[in-house]
Design an enzyme around this catalytic site. Structure first.
Site, PDB file in Angstrom:
ATOM      1  N   MET A  32      -8.465  52.185 -55.276  1.00  0.00           N
ATOM      2  CA  MET A  32      -8.909  52.671 -56.578  1.00  0.00           C
ATOM      3  C   MET A  32      -9.627  51.555 -57.328  1.00  0.00           C
ATOM      4  SD  MET A  32      -6.375  55.554 -58.048  1.00  0.00           S
ATOM      5  CE  MET A  32      -5.161  54.491 -58.795  1.00  0.00           C
ATOM      6  N   HIS A  39      -5.933  43.778 -51.353  1.00  0.00           N
ATOM      7  CA  HIS A  39      -6.984  44.661 -50.844  1.00  0.00           C
ATOM      8  C   HIS A  39      -7.898  43.915 -49.868  1.00  0.00           C
ATOM      9  CE1 HIS A  39      -6.273  46.655 -54.910  1.00  0.00           C
ATOM     10  NE2 HIS A  39      -6.014  47.621 -54.051  1.00  0.00           N
ATOM     11  N   GLY A 161      -1.473  49.351 -47.392  1.00  0.00           N
ATOM     12  CA  GLY A 161      -0.531  48.264 -47.611  1.00  0.00           C
ATOM     13  C   GLY A 161       0.900  48.754 -47.704  1.00  0.00           C
ATOM     14  N   LEU A 199       1.345  41.742 -54.958  1.00  0.00           N
ATOM     15  CA  LEU A 199       0.080  41.876 -55.671  1.00  0.00           C
ATOM     16  C   LEU A 199      -0.185  43.347 -55.964  1.00  0.00           C
ATOM     17  CD1 LEU A 199      -2.256  39.303 -53.882  1.00  0.00           C
ATOM     18  CD2 LEU A 199      -0.620  38.961 -55.736  1.00  0.00           C
TER      19      LEU A 199
END
Length: 298
Positions: A32, A39, A161, A199
């Site tokens: 997103m 990421h 993830g 994270l």
């Protein structure tokens, strides 16, 4: 490294057809936006296995409830692209797919479920557990948008993830149930090197004081894993050490749960299948989640 940015499904499919003609394996990293090192690690992992990688950037309205932070969710497309361009991926064809809401939801989309029209996907039996208990709309929105991204990009592999562990389980099940011809790879959570905090794009909302206290939940998860590896398999004992660590730092814990990796049902004992130890907590107005795997790996 230059990065091509595609905004329409038609552009995306044209690029995908070119990859198919060349015989390249295509990997998808669905995001997103508001990209961080977690990421980027997914993208780098995809690039080690696929010659062509799509990074989708789309803030999905369907996974937000009317009272949640859709409007406040960070939208940082320019800096996201700059971060991707900074990666050293000399042998990889990398594109960004940043569709408009009207492309992904041709009939329009409301965060009010009663006003939604069109096709939506639900994974019954998995979506109601854990996160679904307080966010019953969430996985309906996630499954729907991920399925749309799979159709638009037609990847061979998709990378997610482990931080969003229930999402990983739900999407893997959806791929099996709906016969998508692709492989889901779950990549270990990337954490702050000093504190261990997972994270997350929502970490930007935390104050300095909240960032200092937030890692206590993960420290509790680590204590529980140490207990498990020493031979403790009783769920109540493992859950208690997580709560203890969280309470020491005054975390507002929403839930802590020990779950079966097969169906996400709560379990009392970690058996040979292993278990997922996970939870959610709030730091002020910011809601965070984390988890650790006991006795198994994806």
């Amino acid at each position: 490294m230059s990065t091509q940015v595609l905004h329409t499904v038609e552009e995306m499919r044209k690029w995908r057809d070119e990859q198919r003609m060349s015989g390249a394996q295509v990997g998808l990293v669905a995001t997103m936006g508001a990209l961080h090192s977690g990421h980027l690690h997914l993208v780098q992992t995809a690039a080690t296995e696929c010659a062509s990688v799509v990074v989708s950037i789309f803030v999905n309205p369907a996974q937000f409830a009317p009272h949640e932070d859709l409007q406040e969710y960070p939208r940082t497309l320019s800096s996201d692209i700059a971060q991707l361009q900074s990666l050293s991926l000399p042998d990889t064809s990398l594109v960004v797919f940043a569709p408009r809401v009207s492309d992904m939801y041709p009939r329009g989309i409301s965060t009010n479920r009663t006003l939604q029209r069109g096709a939506f996907i639900e994974m019954l039996g998995l979506s109601e557990m854990l996160e679904g208990g307080t966010r019953p709309h969430f996985f309906r929105g996630v499954c729907t948008v991920v399925a749309k991204l799979f159709h638009a990009t037609e990847p061979h592999r998709a990378y997610f993830g482990q931080k969003d562990v229930q999402q990983c389980c739900v999407i893997k099940a959806m791929v099996d149930d709906l016969l998508f011809p692709l492989h889901i790879k779950v990549v270990p959570t990337v954490r702050d090197k000093e504190s261990g905090l997972a994270l997350s794009s929502r970490n930007v909302y935390l104050t300095r004081e909240e960032k200092e206290r937030a890692p206590a939940f993960y420290h509790g998860l680590c204590r529980a894993k140490e207990l498990f590896e020493s031979g403790v398999v009783e769920g109540d004992k493992l859950l208690e050490v997580v709560r203890e660590e969280a309470e020491k730092c005054g975390l507002d814990v929403e839930y802590v749960c020990l779950s079966s990796p097969d169906d996400l049902q709560s379990v009392d004992v970690v058996d040979g299948r292993g278990a997922i130890l996970s939870g959610a907590w709030r730091m002020g107005s910011t809601r965070l989640i984390d988890n650790i795997l006991l006795g198994f790996e994806f």
